[in-house]
Design a protein around this motif. Sequence first.
Motif, mmCIF file in Angstrom:
data_model
loop_
_atom_site.group_PDB
_atom_site.id
_atom_site.type_symbol
_atom_site.label_atom_id
_atom_site.label_comp_id
_atom_site.label_asym_id
_atom_site.label_seq_id
_atom_site.Cartn_x
_atom_site.Cartn_y
_atom_site.Cartn_z
ATOM 1 N N HIS A 119 -3.034 4.118 -2.944
ATOM 2 C CA HIS A 119 -2.927 3.184 -4.065
ATOM 3 C C HIS A 119 -2.409 1.837 -3.580
ATOM 4 O O HIS A 119 -1.928 1.714 -2.442
ATOM 5 C CB HIS A 119 -1.996 3.786 -5.121
ATOM 6 N N SER A 120 -2.511 0.820 -4.428
ATOM 7 C CA SER A 120 -2.032 -0.524 -4.109
ATOM 8 C C SER A 120 -1.285 -1.104 -5.301
ATOM 9 O O SER A 120 -1.683 -0.894 -6.450
ATOM 10 C CB SER A 120 -3.205 -1.454 -3.778
ATOM 11 N N TRP A 121 -0.217 -1.826 -5.015
ATOM 12 C CA TRP A 121 0.482 -2.599 -6.043
ATOM 13 C C TRP A 121 1.078 -3.822 -5.380
ATOM 14 O O TRP A 121 0.646 -4.227 -4.302
ATOM 15 C CB TRP A 121 1.499 -1.753 -6.791
ATOM 16 N N GLY A 149 8.888 -4.283 -7.781
ATOM 17 C CA GLY A 149 7.500 -3.857 -7.773
ATOM 18 C C GLY A 149 6.809 -4.027 -9.121
ATOM 19 O O GLY A 149 7.441 -3.901 -10.185
ATOM 20 N N PHE A 150 5.490 -4.290 -9.056
ATOM 21 C CA PHE A 150 4.643 -4.414 -10.246
ATOM 22 C C PHE A 150 3.285 -3.790 -9.932
ATOM 23 O O PHE A 150 2.677 -4.101 -8.911
ATOM 24 C CB PHE A 150 4.462 -5.885 -10.647
ATOM 25 N N ASP A 151 2.842 -2.915 -10.809
ATOM 26 C CA ASP A 151 1.552 -2.252 -10.659
ATOM 27 C C ASP A 151 0.628 -2.749 -11.771
ATOM 28 O O ASP A 151 0.558 -2.160 -12.845
ATOM 29 C CB ASP A 151 1.735 -0.735 -10.752
ATOM 30 N N PRO A 152 -0.086 -3.870 -11.541
ATOM 31 C CA PRO A 152 -0.902 -4.441 -12.621
ATOM 32 C C PRO A 152 -2.081 -3.577 -13.014
ATOM 33 O O PRO A 152 -2.590 -3.701 -14.134
ATOM 34 C CB PRO A 152 -1.354 -5.785 -12.023
ATOM 35 N N THR A 153 -2.532 -2.705 -12.139
ATOM 36 C CA THR A 153 -3.641 -1.816 -12.481
ATOM 37 C C THR A 153 -3.262 -0.894 -13.635
ATOM 38 O O THR A 153 -4.081 -0.597 -14.510
ATOM 39 C CB THR A 153 -4.047 -0.977 -11.264
ATOM 40 N N ASN A 154 -2.011 -0.445 -13.627
ATOM 41 C CA ASN A 154 -1.540 0.492 -14.649
ATOM 42 C C ASN A 154 -0.575 -0.139 -15.637
ATOM 43 O O ASN A 154 -0.137 0.528 -16.580
ATOM 44 C CB ASN A 154 -0.882 1.693 -13.968
ATOM 45 N N GLY A 155 -0.214 -1.402 -15.413
ATOM 46 C CA GLY A 155 0.690 -2.098 -16.328
ATOM 47 C C GLY A 155 2.088 -1.518 -16.334
ATOM 48 O O GLY A 155 2.748 -1.487 -17.378
ATOM 49 N N ILE A 156 2.567 -1.078 -15.179
ATOM 50 C CA ILE A 156 3.877 -0.441 -15.098
ATOM 51 C C ILE A 156 4.660 -0.990 -13.911
ATOM 52 O O ILE A 156 4.103 -1.568 -12.983
ATOM 53 C CB ILE A 156 3.759 1.091 -14.930
ATOM 54 N N SER A 157 5.962 -0.800 -13.954
ATOM 55 C CA SER A 157 6.782 -0.984 -12.771
ATOM 56 C C SER A 157 6.693 0.315 -11.967
ATOM 57 O O SER A 157 6.842 1.399 -12.533
ATOM 58 C CB SER A 157 8.235 -1.250 -13.154
ATOM 59 N N SER A 188 0.859 -1.186 0.000
ATOM 60 C CA SER A 188 0.000 0.000 0.000
ATOM 61 C C SER A 188 0.890 1.229 0.000
ATOM 62 O O SER A 188 1.996 1.217 0.549
ATOM 63 C CB SER A 188 -0.947 0.013 1.205
ATOM 64 N N GLY A 189 0.424 2.262 -0.655
ATOM 65 C CA GLY A 189 1.239 3.465 -0.763
ATOM 66 C C GLY A 189 0.500 4.563 -1.484
ATOM 67 O O GLY A 189 -0.738 4.585 -1.545
ATOM 68 N N TYR A 190 1.270 5.460 -2.053
ATOM 69 C CA TYR A 190 0.700 6.601 -2.757
ATOM 70 C C TYR A 190 1.233 6.657 -4.188
ATOM 71 O O TYR A 190 2.394 6.324 -4.452
ATOM 72 C CB TYR A 190 1.058 7.907 -2.048
ATOM 73 N N LEU A 191 0.361 7.049 -5.090
ATOM 74 C CA LEU A 191 0.715 7.328 -6.477
ATOM 75 C C LEU A 191 -0.090 8.549 -6.897
ATOM 76 O O LEU A 191 -1.275 8.666 -6.550
ATOM 77 C CB LEU A 191 0.387 6.132 -7.378
ATOM 78 N N ARG A 192 0.548 9.426 -7.639
ATOM 79 C CA ARG A 192 -0.130 10.661 -8.034
ATOM 80 C C ARG A 192 -1.482 10.364 -8.676
ATOM 81 O O ARG A 192 -1.618 9.472 -9.533
ATOM 82 C CB ARG A 192 0.749 11.450 -8.995
ATOM 83 N N ASN A 193 -2.508 11.093 -8.267
ATOM 84 C CA ASN A 193 -3.824 10.925 -8.875
ATOM 85 C C ASN A 193 -4.266 12.174 -9.635
ATOM 86 O O ASN A 193 -5.461 12.406 -9.828
ATOM 87 C CB ASN A 193 -4.882 10.486 -7.856
ATOM 88 N N ASP A 194 -3.257 12.954 -10.071
ATOM 89 C CA ASP A 194 -3.551 14.109 -10.923
ATOM 90 C C ASP A 194 -3.199 13.831 -12.378
ATOM 91 O O ASP A 194 -3.237 14.737 -13.215
ATOM 92 C CB ASP A 194 -2.805 15.357 -10.427
#
Length: 272
Positions: A208-210, A222-230, A191-197
């Motif tokens: 956010h979650s990854w 790390g892998f962020d499957p929601t956004n398809g990015i590292s 769990s953490g933060y990712l810009r939402n702007d």
Amino acid sequence: MRFSVHHLTRFEFDQPSGHSIHDVRLTPKPASGQRIVSWRIEGPGKRSDWTDGHGNQVTTFSVAQAHQAIEIEVTGLYEYSGADQWLRYAETPTLPAPFWLRNSGMARHDASFDPMIEDLAERAAEPTQRVTVLHEVMERVGRRIAYKTGVSTVDTTAIEALARGAGVAQDSAHVFIAACRRLGVPARYVSGYLRNDDPELHVGRTSHSWAEAWVPGLDWVGFDPTNGISPRGDSLRVAVGLDYRDAAPVSGRRVGFGDATMTVEASVKSVD
């Protein structure tokens, strides 16, 4: 780049509570190249700070008089100036990698995951192929779980999210973790933060979650499957766990009757 954080969590009780305790896992763990410029966690009552079994810093607020609402507010500023392709952490693991293979809780897997990953098992066992395989898992989860709000809850499991084929970041992270563990790859919830702007990113008005997976020689990647990015420098980690419940940003218990309502509003934006 610099990013500001304002995160407000509010609990409202329809009947007064005589005592409530809230655990807050929102203290950042910056990666190499990240720096916390300022950070403040505020809440009511008596405060204590401690470290849980997963290595997360926890701030606990205890209110021991009658009340009908609680507000916990986080404000902060962090920056990133690194050039790494993934987030690296200079930390000593608190638990061995095999611990993160446990098939339990919200990220439990079963045979319903096999059609999505069964052709990857042999390569996943090969350390030199693991990163490539994990990116393939992330892509498959992204195709399988459409980003859609309002179709899941904080109690939705990986098995349920996979069957539904839609959900939010928490659901995609659980499905990715479950798929990794079924392949024999240790994985954990972040769990953490990712810009939402940024309209190109799928990030709600909450934290956010990854996920992170264990790669021999690289440790946690790390892998962020929601956004398809590292996860990059704008992804700020605050807690890890076997699933959401272990790393929930705010959790609580109380003495009293009636229902409780929780509302969350988070803003993470670039200030450059």
